[in-house]
Design a protein around this motif. Structure first.
Motif, short mmCIF file in Angstrom:
data_model
loop_
_atom_site.label_atom_id
_atom_site.label_comp_id
_atom_site.label_asym_id
_atom_site.label_seq_id
_atom_site.Cartn_x
_atom_site.Cartn_y
_atom_site.Cartn_z
N LEU A 39 0.85 -1.19 0.00
CA LEU A 39 0.00 0.00 0.00
C LEU A 39 0.88 1.24 0.00
N PRO A 40 0.80 2.09 -1.02
CA PRO A 40 1.62 3.31 -1.03
C PRO A 40 1.09 4.32 -0.03
N LYS A 41 2.00 4.98 0.67
CA LYS A 41 1.64 6.02 1.63
C LYS A 41 2.57 7.21 1.42
N ALA A 42 2.03 8.39 1.61
CA ALA A 42 2.83 9.61 1.47
C ALA A 42 3.55 9.90 2.78
N GLY A 43 4.58 10.71 2.70
CA GLY A 43 5.31 11.16 3.88
C GLY A 43 5.86 12.55 3.65
N ARG A 72 -1.34 20.32 15.95
CA ARG A 72 -1.83 20.57 14.59
C ARG A 72 -0.67 20.79 13.63
N GLU A 73 0.51 21.13 14.16
CA GLU A 73 1.69 21.35 13.33
C GLU A 73 2.45 20.05 13.06
N TYR A 74 1.93 18.90 13.51
CA TYR A 74 2.59 17.61 13.35
C TYR A 74 1.72 16.62 12.59
N PRO A 75 1.23 16.98 11.40
CA PRO A 75 0.48 16.00 10.61
C PRO A 75 1.44 14.98 10.00
N PRO A 76 0.93 13.81 9.62
CA PRO A 76 1.81 12.80 9.01
C PRO A 76 2.31 13.18 7.63
#
Length: 320
Positions: free
Chosen positions: A22-26, A237-241
């Motif tokens: 499963l591809p995931k963004a980072g 809120r400044e630490y999204p994945p």
């Protein structure tokens, strides 16, 4: 499996190119999550980050620190790559919103136990990620954490080279730092993850199955870890994945510091802890102010530096 970069990376690692991924963004990596393995591929912006991570994970072998075992890493035509085992569960970030209070507390208590074990791992006192060593030597800064106490005054010097810098503010910052360096004179450095927040912790059924992504791990005082955790609680809120997502609601994390303190009290027992945490905060804001490429980010950091000099920052609203 249709992505040629994934296929090439699995081939380079000596692994089968079959199976579902499963591809995931980072933030800086492309990630594929398979049934057995997790594959990461980056553009090389962080020099030797995966080699450093592999070396740190080797330090964890046989310890009580839950982590993903390193399978292979290297450099290929698509960039540096790293393959690790797939851990059961999901990130703490993904699990948190729907978890009930009992499960949330259990996850944080499990994290405290894991951190206590991490900070007992023998570590070379000069351990630094290669990309951070480069940044401290004057090369571009790909990231602005974790804090390195001994480099804080160098950040002031870098800020003083900015066009139109506020010389009075930076003179006050220099005095502020020099007055507090003695707080760290007798510190014993430990292995610090350096970027510990919800996206870098894997949980399953109310327990931590692994701390992941050790590319920023370094030798620093243990409460440098607490700096990152409390910053995440106050400004989650400044630490999204990923840059396109939103971080967690800060109001859901208010009890986290107390739960963590209950199971790992030593992390909170340093003398003048608030001043030490303020010092780490000053380092982080100076790094942003001196090195961030976006003027508006540098200006916002300057405002937070001025506020910190007056004795206020993101810690004001936390109960810890």
């Amino acid at each position: 499996m249709t992505d040629p970069a994934l296929r090439r990376t699995l081939n380079a690692a000596g692994l089968p190119t079959t199976g579902h991924f499963l591809p995931k963004a980072g933030w800086v990596s492309r990630v594929w999550v398979g049934d057995e393995y997790v594959v990461r591929l980056t553009n090389g912006q962080f020099r030797d980050a995966y080699r450093h991570e592999a070396a740190v994970v080797d330090l964890l072998a046989g310890s009580e620190v839950p982590h993903a075992q390193h399978v292979a890493h290297g450099n290929g035509p698509d960039g540096p790559w790293y393959v690790s085992e797939r851990l059961p569960g999901q990130t703490l970030y993904d699990a948190w919103p729907t978890a009930d209070p009992h499960t949330r507390r259990a996850m944080i208590e499990s994290l405290g136990t894991a951190l206590s074990a991490l900070h007992r791992i023998p570590v070379p006192p000069d351990l630094l990620p290669p990309w951070l060593t480069d940044a401290l030597a004057g090369k571009p800064w790909p990231a602005y954490h974790p804090p390195v106490v001994s480099a804080t005054l160098h950040l002031v010097e870098a800020a003083q080279r900015l066009p139109g810098h506020d010389s009075r503010l930076l003179a006050d910052v220099t005095d502020w730092i020099q007055e507090r360096l003695a707080l760290f004179a007798t510190d014993h450095p430990v292995l610090v993850h350096g970027d510990l927040h919800g996206s870098n912790v894997i949980v399953d059924q109310g327990r931590v199955t692994g701390i992941i992504d050790f590319a920023e791990a370094l030798a620093q005082p243990a409460d440098a870890e607490l700096d990152t955790i409390l910053r995440w609680c106050a400004r989650s809120r400044e630490y999204p994945p990923t840059p396109d997502e939103q971080g967690l609601d800060e109001t859901t994390l208010t009890e986290l510091p107390g739960w963590l303190r209950g199971v790992y009290p030593e992390l909170f027992e340093r003398e003048q802890l608030r001043e030490r945490l303020n010092f780490y905060d000053m380092y982080s804001e100076l790094a942003l102010h001196a090195h961030h490429p976006q003027p508006e980010v540098r200006e916002a950091a300057q405002g937070r530096i001025a506020r910190l000099l007056s004795g206020h920052n993101h810690l004001d609203g936390l109960v810890w």
